[in-house]
Design a protein around this motif. Structure first.
Motif, PDB file in Angstrom:
ATOM      1  N   SER A 109      18.583 -14.810  -6.383  1.00 18.07           N
ATOM      2  CA  SER A 109      18.647 -16.037  -7.176  1.00 18.07           C
ATOM      3  C   SER A 109      17.447 -16.202  -8.106  1.00 18.07           C
ATOM      4  CB  SER A 109      18.722 -17.259  -6.240  1.00 18.07           C
ATOM      5  OG  SER A 109      19.850 -17.183  -5.398  1.00 18.07           O
ATOM      6  N   ALA A 110      16.482 -15.315  -8.024  1.00 19.92           N
ATOM      7  CA  ALA A 110      15.258 -15.428  -8.823  1.00 19.92           C
ATOM      8  C   ALA A 110      15.560 -15.226 -10.310  1.00 19.92           C
ATOM      9  CB  ALA A 110      14.223 -14.415  -8.364  1.00 19.92           C
ATOM     10  N   PRO A 111      14.798 -15.886 -11.182  1.00 18.14           N
ATOM     11  CA  PRO A 111      15.009 -15.702 -12.624  1.00 18.14           C
ATOM     12  C   PRO A 111      14.663 -14.299 -13.105  1.00 18.14           C
ATOM     13  CG  PRO A 111      13.057 -17.039 -12.201  1.00 18.14           C
ATOM     14  CD  PRO A 111      13.752 -16.877 -10.893  1.00 18.14           C
ATOM     15  N   THR A 112      13.798 -13.598 -12.350  1.00 15.45           N
ATOM     16  CA  THR A 112      13.442 -12.218 -12.701  1.00 15.45           C
ATOM     17  C   THR A 112      14.418 -11.263 -12.034  1.00 15.45           C
ATOM     18  OG1 THR A 112      11.111 -12.874 -12.758  1.00 15.45           O
ATOM     19  CG2 THR A 112      11.583 -10.517 -12.697  1.00 15.45           C
ATOM     20  N   ASP A 113      15.099 -10.461 -12.835  1.00 14.52           N
ATOM     21  CA  ASP A 113      16.141  -9.576 -12.305  1.00 14.52           C
ATOM     22  C   ASP A 113      15.579  -8.518 -11.374  1.00 14.52           C
ATOM     23  OD1 ASP A 113      18.920  -8.741 -12.252  1.00 14.52           O
ATOM     24  OD2 ASP A 113      18.268  -6.963 -13.355  1.00 14.52           O
ATOM     25  N   ARG A 114      14.409  -7.982 -11.725  1.00 13.82           N
ATOM     26  CA  ARG A 114      13.737  -6.984 -10.901  1.00 13.82           C
ATOM     27  C   ARG A 114      12.280  -7.402 -10.728  1.00 13.82           C
ATOM     28  NH1 ARG A 114      16.761  -4.194 -14.599  1.00 13.82           N
ATOM     29  NH2 ARG A 114      18.347  -2.740 -13.811  1.00 13.82           N
ATOM     30  N   SER A 115      11.847  -7.494  -9.491  1.00 14.04           N
ATOM     31  CA  SER A 115      10.468  -7.863  -9.217  1.00 14.04           C
ATOM     32  C   SER A 115      10.000  -7.116  -7.988  1.00 14.04           C
ATOM     33  CB  SER A 115      10.342  -9.377  -8.997  1.00 14.04           C
ATOM     34  OG  SER A 115       9.060  -9.709  -8.510  1.00 14.04           O
ATOM     35  N   GLU A 116       9.076  -6.191  -8.175  1.00 15.72           N
ATOM     36  CA  GLU A 116       8.583  -5.410  -7.046  1.00 15.72           C
ATOM     37  C   GLU A 116       7.859  -6.293  -6.039  1.00 15.72           C
ATOM     38  OE1 GLU A 116       6.628  -1.063  -6.496  1.00 15.72           O
ATOM     39  OE2 GLU A 116       5.549  -2.402  -7.864  1.00 15.72           O
ATOM     40  N   SER A 117       7.095  -7.253  -6.533  1.00 15.14           N
ATOM     41  CA  SER A 117       6.338  -8.111  -5.614  1.00 15.14           C
ATOM     42  C   SER A 117       7.272  -8.999  -4.793  1.00 15.14           C
ATOM     43  CB  SER A 117       5.321  -8.956  -6.392  1.00 15.14           C
ATOM     44  OG  SER A 117       5.956  -9.767  -7.355  1.00 15.14           O
ATOM     45  N   LEU A 118       8.302  -9.572  -5.428  1.00 12.98           N
ATOM     46  CA  LEU A 118       9.274 -10.370  -4.688  1.00 12.98           C
ATOM     47  C   LEU A 118      10.023  -9.503  -3.684  1.00 12.98           C
ATOM     48  CD1 LEU A 118      10.945 -12.879  -4.074  1.00 12.98           C
ATOM     49  CD2 LEU A 118      12.324 -12.396  -6.115  1.00 12.98           C
ATOM     50  N   LEU A 119      10.368  -8.303  -4.095  1.00 14.69           N
ATOM     51  CA  LEU A 119      11.050  -7.371  -3.188  1.00 14.69           C
ATOM     52  C   LEU A 119      10.220  -7.140  -1.927  1.00 14.69           C
ATOM     53  CD1 LEU A 119      13.228  -5.137  -2.571  1.00 14.69           C
ATOM     54  CD2 LEU A 119      11.675  -3.557  -3.746  1.00 14.69           C
ATOM     55  N   ARG A 145       0.832  -1.210   0.000  1.00 16.11           N
ATOM     56  CA  ARG A 145       0.000   0.000   0.000  1.00 16.11           C
ATOM     57  C   ARG A 145       0.868   1.262   0.000  1.00 16.11           C
ATOM     58  NH1 ARG A 145      -3.644  -3.429   3.072  1.00 16.11           N
ATOM     59  NH2 ARG A 145      -2.485  -2.987   4.987  1.00 16.11           N
ATOM     60  N   LEU A 146       2.023   1.207   0.665  1.00 13.08           N
ATOM     61  CA  LEU A 146       2.941   2.350   0.608  1.00 13.08           C
ATOM     62  C   LEU A 146       3.426   2.585  -0.819  1.00 13.08           C
ATOM     63  CD1 LEU A 146       5.121   1.783   3.818  1.00 13.08           C
ATOM     64  CD2 LEU A 146       3.479   3.631   3.425  1.00 13.08           C
ATOM     65  N   ARG A 147       3.482   1.521  -1.609  1.00 12.38           N
ATOM     66  CA  ARG A 147       3.879   1.626  -3.022  1.00 12.38           C
ATOM     67  C   ARG A 147       2.690   1.980  -3.918  1.00 12.38           C
ATOM     68  NH1 ARG A 147       9.346   1.722  -4.133  1.00 12.38           N
ATOM     69  NH2 ARG A 147       9.266   0.301  -5.894  1.00 12.38           N
ATOM     70  N   ASN A 148       1.520   2.195  -3.303  1.00  8.44           N
ATOM     71  CA  ASN A 148       0.302   2.569  -4.047  1.00  8.44           C
ATOM     72  C   ASN A 148      -0.097   1.518  -5.087  1.00  8.44           C
ATOM     73  OD1 ASN A 148      -0.062   5.143  -2.732  1.00  8.44           O
ATOM     74  ND2 ASN A 148       1.644   5.922  -3.976  1.00  8.44           N
ATOM     75  N   LEU A 149       0.085   0.259  -4.738  1.00  2.00           N
ATOM     76  CA  LEU A 149      -0.290  -0.810  -5.661  1.00  2.00           C
ATOM     77  C   LEU A 149      -1.798  -1.040  -5.638  1.00  2.00           C
ATOM     78  CD1 LEU A 149       2.567  -3.417  -5.091  1.00  2.00           C
ATOM     79  CD2 LEU A 149       2.450  -1.517  -6.714  1.00  2.00           C
ATOM     80  N   GLU A 150      -2.300  -1.588  -6.724  1.00  2.00           N
ATOM     81  CA  GLU A 150      -3.727  -1.875  -6.843  1.00  2.00           C
ATOM     82  C   GLU A 150      -4.120  -3.003  -5.883  1.00  2.00           C
ATOM     83  OE1 GLU A 150      -6.008  -0.302  -8.685  1.00  2.00           O
ATOM     84  OE2 GLU A 150      -4.448   1.124  -9.286  1.00  2.00           O
ATOM     85  N   PRO A 151      -5.401  -3.031  -5.465  1.00  2.00           N
ATOM     86  CA  PRO A 151      -5.847  -4.070  -4.517  1.00  2.00           C
ATOM     87  C   PRO A 151      -5.537  -5.490  -4.959  1.00  2.00           C
ATOM     88  CG  PRO A 151      -7.511  -2.354  -4.705  1.00  2.00           C
ATOM     89  CD  PRO A 151      -6.468  -2.041  -5.743  1.00  2.00           C
ATOM     90  N   ASP A 152      -5.665  -5.784  -6.258  1.00  2.00           N
ATOM     91  CA  ASP A 152      -5.359  -7.139  -6.729  1.00  2.00           C
ATOM     92  C   ASP A 152      -3.896  -7.486  -6.496  1.00  2.00           C
ATOM     93  OD1 ASP A 152      -7.948  -7.559  -7.486  1.00  2.00           O
ATOM     94  OD2 ASP A 152      -7.603  -7.304  -9.637  1.00  2.00           O
ATOM     95  N   SER A 153      -3.008  -6.509  -6.688  1.00  2.00           N
ATOM     96  CA  SER A 153      -1.584  -6.746  -6.449  1.00  2.00           C
ATOM     97  C   SER A 153      -1.301  -6.926  -4.967  1.00  2.00           C
ATOM     98  CB  SER A 153      -0.747  -5.585  -7.006  1.00  2.00           C
ATOM     99  OG  SER A 153      -0.871  -5.492  -8.410  1.00  2.00           O
ATOM    100  N   VAL A 154      -1.956  -6.126  -4.128  1.00  2.00           N
ATOM    101  CA  VAL A 154      -1.806  -6.282  -2.683  1.00  2.00           C
ATOM    102  C   VAL A 154      -2.244  -7.680  -2.265  1.00  2.00           C
ATOM    103  CG1 VAL A 154      -2.517  -5.430  -0.413  1.00  2.00           C
ATOM    104  CG2 VAL A 154      -2.151  -3.807  -2.289  1.00  2.00           C
ATOM    105  N   HIS A 159       1.599 -17.986 -10.950  1.00  2.00           N
ATOM    106  CA  HIS A 159       3.039 -18.078 -11.157  1.00  2.00           C
ATOM    107  C   HIS A 159       3.781 -17.029 -10.335  1.00  2.00           C
ATOM    108  CE1 HIS A 159       6.847 -17.026 -13.160  1.00  2.00           C
ATOM    109  NE2 HIS A 159       6.920 -18.298 -13.445  1.00  2.00           N
ATOM    110  N   GLN A 160       3.244 -15.815 -10.258  1.00  2.00           N
ATOM    111  CA  GLN A 160       3.914 -14.752  -9.517  1.00  2.00           C
ATOM    112  C   GLN A 160       3.989 -15.071  -8.030  1.00  2.00           C
ATOM    113  OE1 GLN A 160       5.330 -11.751 -11.073  1.00  2.00           O
ATOM    114  NE2 GLN A 160       6.367 -12.150  -9.140  1.00  2.00           N
ATOM    115  N   ILE A 161       2.904 -15.586  -7.471  1.00  2.00           N
ATOM    116  CA  ILE A 161       2.904 -15.978  -6.063  1.00  2.00           C
ATOM    117  C   ILE A 161       3.938 -17.079  -5.825  1.00  2.00           C
ATOM    118  CG2 ILE A 161       1.541 -17.144  -4.271  1.00  2.00           C
ATOM    119  CD1 ILE A 161      -0.888 -15.602  -5.255  1.00  2.00           C
ATOM    120  N   ILE A 162       3.974 -18.050  -6.713  1.00  2.00           N
ATOM    121  CA  ILE A 162       4.907 -19.169  -6.571  1.00  2.00           C
ATOM    122  C   ILE A 162       6.351 -18.690  -6.613  1.00  2.00           C
ATOM    123  CG2 ILE A 162       5.717 -21.303  -7.644  1.00  2.00           C
ATOM    124  CD1 ILE A 162       2.765 -21.606  -8.684  1.00  2.00           C
ATOM    125  N   GLU A 163       6.669 -17.800  -7.555  1.00  2.00           N
ATOM    126  CA  GLU A 163       8.037 -17.280  -7.666  1.00  2.00           C
ATOM    127  C   GLU A 163       8.415 -16.480  -6.423  1.00  2.00           C
ATOM    128  OE1 GLU A 163      10.028 -13.911 -10.389  1.00  2.00           O
ATOM    129  OE2 GLU A 163       9.674 -15.789 -11.478  1.00  2.00           O
TER     130      GLU A 163
END
Length: 385
Positions: free
Chosen positions: A314-324, A225-234, A300-304
């Motif tokens: 070590s993640a295959p995605t170099d930048r991932s806001e959700s993983l961060l 929420r501090l990142r102002n993400l949409e409810p589905d992303s939260v 897939h995003q939740i699993i990663e």
């Protein structure tokens, strides 16, 4: 479907088994209702001959008993009727599963898991209802909530912790589902089932096994929420945080001696838990958590995010806001816990990943926000969950 997929179709189980003998497959999708041999029996044979193949069963409500008999051989259930998109997403999760099933230690673990633990009946019921919409689903959700009031209380507790509802309000299960999101409620259902599905729940009397994921989920949602993400992303991020350690709970129940040995090694060697688990069990809990969540139909995003929540670099995605965000919640929750400073010293901060994601300047702001709203377990009454 996907242009790089090679697909084969068979009219029945016998023909499919002959085809698999000639050329094994990464993913097998079977209908429950087939002539001469049902899908559950077919997948049990596939599991025995090709344990590294991911197995998906298409089924309807009328197949409940047969599904229970075949649960141990099935990695994912897909309720009928389903769309082409549903099948595509299930196949993609099957390919994710296939990567985990190449690990012989993980395959061995899954082979000894009881069916009711791998596929809790209560979760399967909720998962099936949520695949549909309309008046009938609304009525089924109401019936589900009436059958499991303790789960509704658990969902209510998380909404209270995040201050999404007034302290004196008591919204029903469907309203809570809309407030928190489908993935979050599914995640809470999984936790509740795997922790014994108690008939009562009191937010002021809570075990550490449940308190810990609730803290992670709350902190992850706060950062999102501090990142102002949409409810589905939260919702997606919170669900990943809630389920990060489901593999830990799982291995503690299935292989308790090895689980205890890994905790002992972490203490004796003063090392991080991932290194200790791999040393003692051959795998670490993030892989188990991710594998299970692929079975249970999470995205897939939740699993990663779950798979790499300890080691995001070590993640295959170099930048991932959700993983961060999930990683940050894990880090802050560890620091906020008992002996947090000492425990945190075992883990190197993934500074490179944080910088690549453009969050270095925000890190301290996030930590203050999360710690400021954290309610320590010590402040609660003795637990009975």
């Amino acid at each position: 479907m996907r242009p790089n997929w090679k697909m084969r179709f068979y009219e029945g189980a016998e023909q499919a088994l002959i085809g698999l003998e000639e050329q094994p497959a990464d993913v097998v999708i079977s209908d429950m209702r087939m002539p001469s041999m049902d899908g559950a029996e077919f997948l049990r044979i596939v599991a025995t001959r090709w344990p590294q193949t991911s197995r998906i069963l298409l089924s309807g409500y009328a197949d409940e008993i047969a599904i229970q008999n075949g649960a141990a051989a099935t990695h994912h259930f897909l309720a009928k009727p389903c769309t082409d998109s549903d099948i595509i997403h299930a196949a993609e999760r099957g390919l994710i599963m296939n990567r985990y099933l190449r690990d012989p230690f993980l395959v061995e673990l899954l082979s000894i898991v009881p069916g009711d633990l791998m596929w809790p009946i209560t979760f399967r019921r909720l998962h099936s209802i949520l695949q549909f919409s309309g008046p009938s689903s609304h009525a089924e959700l109401t019936d589900f909530a009436n059958d499991h009031p303790a789960l509704t209380n658990l969902v209510h507790e998380l909404a209270l912790r995040e201050q999404l509802i007034p302290a004196d309000s008591h919204p029903d299960f469907i309203k809570l589902l809309k407030i928190l999101g489908i993935e979050t409620v599914k995640a809470l259902c999984v936790l509740w089932c795997e922790l014994g599905q108690p008939s009562q729940f009191d937010g002021e009397r809570i075990s550490v096994d449940l308190h810990r994921p609730l803290v992670l989920g709350q902190m992850a949602a706060e950062i999102a929420r501090l990142r102002n993400l949409e409810p589905d992303s939260v919702d997606q991020i919170r669900a990943a945080a809630l389920l990060c350690h489901i593999g830990d709970i799982f291995t503690a129940r299935v292989v308790p001696e090895k689980h205890a040995a890994s905790r002992h090694r972490a203490d004796v060697d003063n090392c991080d838990i991932i290194s200790a688990e791999i040393s003692e069990m051959g795998f670490a809990h993030p892989a188990v958590s991710a594998c299970l969540c692929a079975c249970w139909g999470f995205s897939h995003q939740i699993i990663e995010n779950i798979a790499f929540h300890h080691r995001p670099e070590s993640a295959p995605t170099d930048r991932s806001e959700s993983l961060l965000i999930v990683y940050a919640a894990q880090h802050f929750a560890r620091k906020a816990g008992v002996d947090g400073v000492t425990r945190a010293q075992k883990y190197d901060l993934a500074r490179g990943f944080i910088t690549r994601c453009g969050a270095a300047a925000d890190w301290q702001v996030w930590e203050r926000a999360c710690i400021g709203k954290h309610v320590p377990l010590e402040a609660t009454k003795p637990h009975n969950f």
